[in-house]
Design a protein around this motif. Structure first.
Motif, PDB file in Angstrom:
ATOM      1  N   ASP A 433       0.846  -1.189   0.000  1.00 45.27           N
ATOM      2  CA  ASP A 433       0.000   0.000   0.000  1.00 45.27           C
ATOM      3  C   ASP A 433       0.888   1.247   0.000  1.00 45.27           C
ATOM      4  O   ASP A 433       2.106   1.169   0.250  1.00 45.27           O
ATOM      5  N   PRO A 434       0.315   2.414  -0.300  1.00 34.86           N
ATOM      6  CA  PRO A 434       1.121   3.638  -0.377  1.00 34.86           C
ATOM      7  C   PRO A 434       1.824   4.004   0.925  1.00 34.86           C
ATOM      8  O   PRO A 434       2.919   4.560   0.900  1.00 34.86           O
ATOM      9  N   ARG A 435       1.199   3.720   2.074  1.00 35.46           N
ATOM     10  CA  ARG A 435       1.813   4.083   3.350  1.00 35.46           C
ATOM     11  C   ARG A 435       3.125   3.341   3.550  1.00 35.46           C
ATOM     12  O   ARG A 435       4.131   3.934   3.966  1.00 35.46           O
ATOM     13  N   LYS A 438       5.805   4.756   0.915  1.00 34.11           N
ATOM     14  CA  LYS A 438       6.332   6.123   0.930  1.00 34.11           C
ATOM     15  C   LYS A 438       6.376   6.798   2.289  1.00 34.11           C
ATOM     16  O   LYS A 438       7.178   7.710   2.497  1.00 34.11           O
ATOM     17  N   LEU A 439       5.525   6.406   3.238  1.00 33.35           N
ATOM     18  CA  LEU A 439       5.394   7.170   4.475  1.00 33.35           C
ATOM     19  C   LEU A 439       6.071   6.510   5.673  1.00 33.35           C
ATOM     20  O   LEU A 439       6.823   7.156   6.396  1.00 33.35           O
ATOM     21  N   ASN A 440       5.773   5.236   5.924  1.00 27.75           N
ATOM     22  CA  ASN A 440       6.327   4.550   7.082  1.00 27.75           C
ATOM     23  C   ASN A 440       7.684   3.934   6.762  1.00 27.75           C
ATOM     24  O   ASN A 440       7.981   3.626   5.607  1.00 27.75           O
ATOM     25  N   THR A 441       8.499   3.707   7.796  1.00 25.31           N
ATOM     26  CA  THR A 441       9.673   2.855   7.621  1.00 25.31           C
ATOM     27  C   THR A 441       9.234   1.408   7.821  1.00 25.31           C
ATOM     28  O   THR A 441       8.388   1.112   8.669  1.00 25.31           O
ATOM     29  N   GLU A 442       9.793   0.517   7.015  1.00 21.89           N
ATOM     30  CA  GLU A 442       9.423  -0.897   7.036  1.00 21.89           C
ATOM     31  C   GLU A 442      10.673  -1.768   7.091  1.00 21.89           C
ATOM     32  O   GLU A 442      11.781  -1.305   6.797  1.00 21.89           O
ATOM     33  N   ILE A 515      -7.794  10.160  -0.674  1.00 20.35           N
ATOM     34  CA  ILE A 515      -6.915   9.885   0.470  1.00 20.35           C
ATOM     35  C   ILE A 515      -6.007   8.691   0.228  1.00 20.35           C
ATOM     36  O   ILE A 515      -5.365   8.207   1.157  1.00 20.35           O
ATOM     37  N   GLU A 516      -5.923   8.216  -1.021  1.00 19.58           N
ATOM     38  CA  GLU A 516      -5.187   6.979  -1.277  1.00 19.58           C
ATOM     39  C   GLU A 516      -3.728   7.067  -0.827  1.00 19.58           C
ATOM     40  O   GLU A 516      -3.165   6.082  -0.338  1.00 19.58           O
ATOM     41  N   SER A 517      -3.108   8.220  -0.964  1.00 16.64           N
ATOM     42  CA  SER A 517      -1.695   8.349  -0.601  1.00 16.64           C
ATOM     43  C   SER A 517      -1.456   8.126   0.886  1.00 16.64           C
ATOM     44  O   SER A 517      -0.320   7.876   1.309  1.00 16.64           O
TER      45      SER A 517
END
Length: 519
Positions: A433-435, A438-442, A515-517
């Motif tokens: 998913d986008p989170r 691009k947003l969270n560290t994994e 809000i998909e991003s």
């Protein structure tokens, strides 16, 4: 303009100004790291019970790493507790969520008892889930051998000031540490999808997750420790004792409470499992299948992912290259699946090139985040028209307890993994998913090992079996159909199975919103 409208407009302008200022000055508003640098302790051969348990296997497999898949929730809890008890040198743990429930407090007690034996303990938590838990965290941190740090924390710990900070720093605070790792004596590591909490260890009476860990020994543990150190020393991380303080009376009360709780009937269920059923030897002296390979890597996004320009270092780039190497078949497991137009196109193109692509994700009734289901449903028909095989985990009967706007369900998929061509794959924290992109560290394990690939493929087939999942198809008119193959012939359902009108309405609205991003 009347007085109410004028005040509403003024309030809206104020909020916009605060958000803009927060975006411009986010780095300046962020609390500064003040902790002394810290690093993994060096291995001393034969020093600890963990050393002695894994060294014979490591000697028999030089330059290789060993992996054991852990899918059972009770085993996952017991393995963490058992390795904490066997630790003799260090215990490093990093988690997105550490709930203040019976499993979280019992594992906190294990950290304390390890420190009492002389073990150095470092605990790194994402700050998103720590609201209201400062007293417990500071109580543990008060031990001279335990240090707790928080990732991207709010400077204000409670009340209106915290709400205001969340508003002003909203864009910055949207970046979270989603990593999960449990590293003992720098010899053994547990990574995967599980957070710390009842629902991750089959301990909840209301909601549990199907999840996956992998226990590791060998060179990949050094990689996991290096990732931990990089986060621990990052400017995004600060010690909890620099953020807040509690009284000695509060600390003593917390420690007394967790000690008393360990003697309850509920706690004994888990502690007895640790004592009798999951000794360390079971995992690293041949009692369970250990998959050895020189082609394993534990990888993570950088701690300041949102500020890094070097995308090749991002975990998504490594996963994209591995998935792009698919020759015949890819089986993907993702609880929160929002592929977007680009990835949807790549999956469909793979099918057109003669490859078999299968995906299992949560059904609407099983999804604990309805907004994510709304984002996923936008791509469902395109995937099916393109020949992608799609399965959705059913909600387990009798356990659904109702949904909030963001969701809450009886049984959900939480495993994040894939297997390619029966020989390579991934197990970790990364959702498709986008989170996660691009947003969270994994963080997670990339591997090339046929035995581990087969075990993961067997897990995929188990989760996608008719007992647990629906197969989603299109009928002759192009409309969605859910096949319930528990009967012969399969029952054909023409709306989201087991879902309520409210759930379907919320998911539809979420699908429409831009809000998909953020999903």
């Amino acid at each position: 303009m009347n007085k109410l409208a004028r005040r509403s407009l003024q309030g809206l302008v104020l909020i916009v100004v605060l958000v803009v200022l927060g975006w411009i000055f986010a780095d300046q508003l962020m609390p500064r790291a003040v902790g002394a640098p810290g690093h993994a302790l060096p291995v001393v051969p034969g020093q600890t019970a963990i050393d002695r348990a894994v060294e014979p296997q490591l000697a028999a497999h030089p330059d290789e790493s060993g992996a054991v898949m852990v899918s059972d929730g009770l085993d996952a809890f017991a393995l963490r507790a058992a390795t904490a008890r066997a630790s003799g040198r260090s215990l490093d743990a990093m988690y997105y969520i550490w709930h203040d429930d019976i499993t979280g407090r019992l594992l906190g007690r294990e950290l304390w008892m390890a420190a009492e034996r002389g073990v150095r303990v470092r605990l790194l938590l994402d700050d998103m889930d720590t609201a209201g838990k400062d007293a417990a965290l500071v109580a543990l941190d008060a031990h001279p051998r335990i240090e707790i740090r928080l990732y991207n924390p709010a400077r204000n710990r409670s009340g209106p000031d915290r709400v205001l900070e969340m508003l002003v720093r909203g864009l910055n605070l949207n970046h979270r540490m989603h990593n999960k790792a449990w590293i003992v004596d720098n010899r053994l590591a547990i990574v995967g999808g599980r957070n710390i909490g009842e629902e991750y260890f089959d301990a909840s009476t209301e909601a549990n997750f199907h999840d996956m860990d992998v226990a590791l020994a060998g060179p990949v543990v050094d990689q996991a420790s290096a990732i931990f150190d990089r986060f621990w020393n990052s400017e995004a991380v600060i010690p909890v004792d620099a953020m807040t303080s509690v009284s000695k009376k509060e600390i003593d009360a917390f420690l007394a409470m967790i000690e008393a709780e360990s003697n309850t009937e509920a706690a004994q269920k888990y502690l007895l499992r640790v004592a009798r059923e999951v000794p360390i030897a079971d995992y690293f002296e041949g009692a369970v299948p250990i998959h050895w390979s020189a082609r394993m890597q534990v990888l993570s996004d950088p701690p300041l992912k949102w500020k890094e320009d070097s995308r090749p270092e991002w975990l998504v780039e490594h996963l994209a290259r591995q998935l792009g190497s698919t020759r015949q078949q890819a089986m993907l497991i993702s609880p929160y699946f929002v592929p977007g137009e680009s990835f949807t196109g790549k999956l469909v193109a793979s099918v057109a090139a003669g490859k078999e692509i299968g995906i299992i994700t949560n059904s609407l009734a099983a999804n604990d985040v309805l907004a994510v289901h709304g984002g996923y449903s936008r791509y469902r028909k395109d995937l099916l028209k393109g020949g992608v095989k799609l399965h959705e985990l059913r909600a387990q009967p009798g356990e659904v307890t109702g949904h909030s706007l963001l969701g809450s369900s009886g049984a959900s998929l939480h495993t994040k993994a894939y297997v390619i061509d029966d020989e390579q794959g991934f197990i970790g924290s990364f959702n498709l998913d986008p989170r996660s992109m691009k947003l969270n560290t994994e963080m997670g394990l990339l591997f090339e090992q046929p035995g581990l690939a087969k075990a993961l493929a067997d897990e995929y087939r188990y989760l996608s079996s008719p007992t647990l999942s629906y197969q989603v198809t299109l009928d002759e008119t192009g409309q969605l159909v859910w096949l319930d193959a528990r009967s012969t012939p399969p029952a054909r359902l023409h709306k989201e199975p087991e879902s309520s009108t409210w759930q379907r309405a919320v998911a539809t609205v979420m699908r429409w919103l831009p809000i998909e991003s953020q999903l």
